[in-house]
Design a protein around this motif. Structure first.
Motif: not given
Length: 192
Positions: A15-18, A44, A48, A64, A74, A77
């Motif tokens: 996703t864009a979050a990655d 980034a 994205a 991940e 955390d 990752r």
């Protein structure tokens, strides 16, 4: 020196979050190797955009490693990613795509490339793609070995096709069939 204990990795659609994690993972390849022919590492925001574009018709996935969980560390990752895009803009090529995989530099030859490619190829097969292509900047024995292990065949080399880090570079092209051909003369279903 012993190898680190393998950690179970999970694979999911990016996703864009990655984007920031993928950009950080890719930057050393751009800056310090000839594996990527880009000369400026994308930020980034650009990654994205690339993820969104790949997800429209092809795929972009990440691997991940789990985080520390309840111990206050955390979360998961991103340690590698793979994606596909168009092989060419011409209409007759629409059943073919180009694939790439990148792992943290310390994770090369760890099995994560095989894991990601297996998942990526399954997604592409479900979408109706028939041929996969990968360009490998030479020399890169690890990538050549991965592609051969994943069923690709070496189909040719573009000589002196890119200039990076003060020298001309060759790119070897690899091809792999995906899915079965239908009856002769019948067009396959459109990729989706």
């Amino acid at each position: 020196m012993s190898s680190p204990t393998p950690v179970a990795l999970s694979v999911r659609d990016a996703t864009a979050a990655d984007a920031a994690a993928c950009a950080a993972l890719y930057a050393p390849y751009v800056r310090g190797t000839t594996i990527s022919f880009e000369e400026e590492a994308p930020d980034a925001a650009e990654v994205a955009r690339r993820i969104a574009r790949a997800q429209e018709r092809h795929a972009w996935i990440v691997a991940e490693e789990p985080g520390a969980g309840d111990s206050g560390g955390d979360g998961p990752r991103v340690v590698a990613y793979a994606y596909a895009g168009p092989f060419s803009g011409r209409a007759a090529y629409r059943w073919s795509c180009e694939v790439s995989v990148y792992a943290e530099l310390g994770r090369r030859r760890s099995g994560v490339g095989r894991l990601l490619y297996g998942e990526l190829f399954a997604r592409l097969g479900r979408r109706g793609y028939r041929s996969l292509f990968a360009g490998v900047a030479e020399p890169n024995a690890a990538s050549a070995g991965l592609h051969a292990a994943m069923g690709f065949e070496r189909v040719g080399t573009y000589r002196r096709v890119g200039f990076k880090h003060g020298a001309w570079r060759d790119v070897t092209w690899w091809q792999r069939a995906l899915g079965e051909d239908g009856p002769a003369g019948e067009p396959p279903a459109e990729p989706r």
